[in-house]
Design an enzyme around this catalytic site. Structure first.
Site, PDB file in Angstrom:
ATOM      1  N   ASP A   1      -3.873   1.663   4.518  1.00  0.00           N
ATOM      2  CA  ASP A   1      -4.410   0.920   5.395  1.00  0.00           C
ATOM      3  C   ASP A   1      -4.065   0.878   6.770  1.00  0.00           C
ATOM      4  O   ASP A   1      -2.910   1.376   6.938  1.00  0.00           O
ATOM      5  CB  ASP A   1      -3.990  -0.659   4.855  1.00  0.00           C
ATOM      6  CG  ASP A   1      -4.591  -1.332   3.511  1.00  0.00           C
ATOM      7  OD1 ASP A   1      -5.454  -0.371   3.068  1.00  0.00           O
ATOM      8  OD2 ASP A   1      -4.408  -2.464   3.269  1.00  0.00           O
TER       9      ASP A   1
ATOM     10  N   ASP B   1       0.944  -1.152  -0.030  1.00  0.00           N
ATOM     11  CA  ASP B   1       0.033  -0.020   0.114  1.00  0.00           C
ATOM     12  C   ASP B   1       0.836   1.336   0.030  1.00  0.00           C
ATOM     13  O   ASP B   1       1.983   1.213   0.417  1.00  0.00           O
ATOM     14  CB  ASP B   1      -0.831   0.085   1.353  1.00  0.00           C
ATOM     15  CG  ASP B   1      -1.537  -1.212   1.455  1.00  0.00           C
ATOM     16  OD1 ASP B   1      -2.215  -1.849   0.665  1.00  0.00           O
ATOM     17  OD2 ASP B   1      -1.478  -1.696   2.555  1.00  0.00           O
TER      18      ASP B   1
ATOM     19  N   ARG C   1     -13.990   0.706  -0.995  1.00  0.00           N
ATOM     20  CA  ARG C   1     -12.957   1.122   0.462  1.00  0.00           C
ATOM     21  C   ARG C   1     -12.891   2.457   0.781  1.00  0.00           C
ATOM     22  O   ARG C   1     -11.721   3.034   0.808  1.00  0.00           O
ATOM     23  CB  ARG C   1     -11.720   0.411   0.529  1.00  0.00           C
ATOM     24  CG  ARG C   1     -11.806  -1.095   0.425  1.00  0.00           C
ATOM     25  CD  ARG C   1     -10.712  -1.850   0.410  1.00  0.00           C
ATOM     26  NE  ARG C   1     -10.896  -3.189   0.202  1.00  0.00           N
ATOM     27  CZ  ARG C   1      -9.698  -4.158   0.323  1.00  0.00           C
ATOM     28  NH1 ARG C   1      -8.638  -3.615   0.376  1.00  0.00           N
ATOM     29  NH2 ARG C   1     -10.028  -5.424   0.111  1.00  0.00           N
TER      30      ARG C   1
ATOM     31  N   ASP D   1      -2.550  -2.856  -4.718  1.00  0.00           N
ATOM     32  CA  ASP D   1      -3.213  -3.195  -3.594  1.00  0.00           C
ATOM     33  C   ASP D   1      -3.879  -1.773  -2.957  1.00  0.00           C
ATOM     34  O   ASP D   1      -4.612  -1.262  -3.648  1.00  0.00           O
ATOM     35  CB  ASP D   1      -2.376  -3.958  -2.504  1.00  0.00           C
ATOM     36  CG  ASP D   1      -2.996  -4.581  -1.475  1.00  0.00           C
ATOM     37  OD1 ASP D   1      -4.083  -4.501  -1.588  1.00  0.00           O
ATOM     38  OD2 ASP D   1      -2.359  -4.710  -0.462  1.00  0.00           O
TER      39      ASP D   1
END
Length: 379
Positions: free
Chosen positions: A212, A169, A264, A208
């Protein structure tokens, strides 16, 4: 050579130039020494990063070697400040050939008590990814181009038709407490997903996440940041079975822009997450990044959504505003979907109240505020 707080001597002529330089350095110093003032990052003693760093622990970096040296240097009891100039290519122009090669050369571990701040709107990290696994970290005024994994892996069990998945990420906050991410722009940048082709009948995904927050991370504020052109954007909580997350993953995201984000925005498990005054822009029919959903309500999550604005063509109800991923506690107050007030609350009570003071804008003021102030270069 890396020089702590080193400024190149200039031959200055004229009081005006001296005055302008003084003003510029003063403003820059204030940015680098700021502490978190909003959201969950103000709790648990607050988030100070390297705001009190000694002069010999303040670094100005302009390439990968200098950045890595500044991150690895001893920070002292009051931490460090790293001022990033211009575009830094962490690969030094040598493309990664394997995921293992990328893991070794691209990873940038951020020590505790660290502030990283871009010195101008051009400050950007490419071909690298940050890991914050220690407490008390601040990242501000920086563009992060989401990393591109050279070896995506096919998972036939991911979804009904299988999917390609990648590692890394742009920024991972893992197990760290007190992190402030402010005026940071996350983007796929030069490598959008339409350039990757297909295999096994599915798009070959080399990205990805963008940001996060997982594995017991806590007291995190994301403010006035931009998430642009990305599929799987912001995950808060990485597994339904992660017991270290219980009672943690307290995250605030406010006054941020989500533009052409497929999913997300964020997707939450377990955490007490406060989302307010964010602006989502997109379309369910976008050719590269079609909106699948905005906020994902996962197992154990307790989300308070407040006065957010979703301008996403193709959305008419709540299923794509708050998608059900095994959660049951979701409260929304005063948000707008394509100009209309819509009640997407699942719960009247979420079992917690923000412990910090804040004054949210009226929903009809959000789009203009975010457009004017969010992202790198607007601090």
């Amino acid at each position: 050579m890396l020089k702590p707080h080193g400024l190149t001597p200039l031959a200055l002529t004229g009081g005006i130039l001296v005055s302008l330089l003084s003003v510029s350095l003063s403003a820059h110093a204030e940015i680098a020494t700021d502490v978190a003032t909003t959201g969950w990052a103000t709790q648990n003693g607050g988030t100070k990063g390297g705001s009190r760093a000694a002069a010999n622990n303040i670094y100005t970096v302009k390439n990968a070697a200098e950045l890595k040296a500044a991150l690895a240097a001893s920070g002292g009891s009051n931490g460090r400040i790293i001022k990033e100039r211009g575009v830094i290519d962490v690969s030094d122009g040598k493309p990664y050939t394997k995921t293992s090669d990328m893991k070794q050369r691209a990873r940038l571990d951020i020590p505790g008590k660290t502030t990283i701040v871009g010195t101008s709107s051009s400050a950007e990290i490419r071909e690298g990814f940050f890991y914050a696994k220690e407490n008390d970290v601040i990242i501000r005024n920086l563009t992060i181009e989401n990393p591109w994994d050279p070896e995506p892996v096919w998972d036939p069990e991911d979804g009904s038709a299988g999917n390609w998945n990648s590692e890394y990420d742009g920024l991972t906050v893992e197990g760290a407490s007190n992190v402030w991410i402010d005026h940071v722009t996350f983007t796929d940048g030069r490598r959008t997903d339409d350039q990757n082709g297909t295999a096994n009948g599915r798009p070959k995904q080399h990205h990805d996440g963008a940001l996060d927050v997982k594995n017991g991370a806590n007291y995190v504020t994301i403010s006035y940041s931009v998430f642009r052109n990305h599929e799987k954007n912001n995950l808060i909580g990485s597994s339904d079975s992660k017991t270290p997350d219980d009672g943690k993953l307290k995250v605030t995201n406010h006054n941020s822009l989500f533009e052409n984000i497929s999913s997300r925005g964020p997707r939450v498990r377990v955490g007490q997450v406060h989302l307010y005054n964010n602006h989502h822009i997109g379309s369910t029919t976008h050719k590269v990044y079609p909106c699948v959903y905005a906020q994902g309500v996962g197992k154990g999550s307790k989300i308070f959504s407040e006065r957010n604005v979703l301008d996403i063509s193709g959305i008419s109800g709540c299923s794509k505003v708050a998608a059900d991923y095994g959660g049951s506690v979701y409260r929304d107050s005063g948000s707008l979907v394509n100009g209309s007030v819509i009640s997407c609350s699942w719960s009247t009570s979420i079992g917690w109240t923000p412990p910090y003071s804040y004054t949210p804008l009226a929903a009809d003021k959000v789009a203009a505020d975010v457009k004017a102030k969010a992202g790198a270069g607007k601090i």
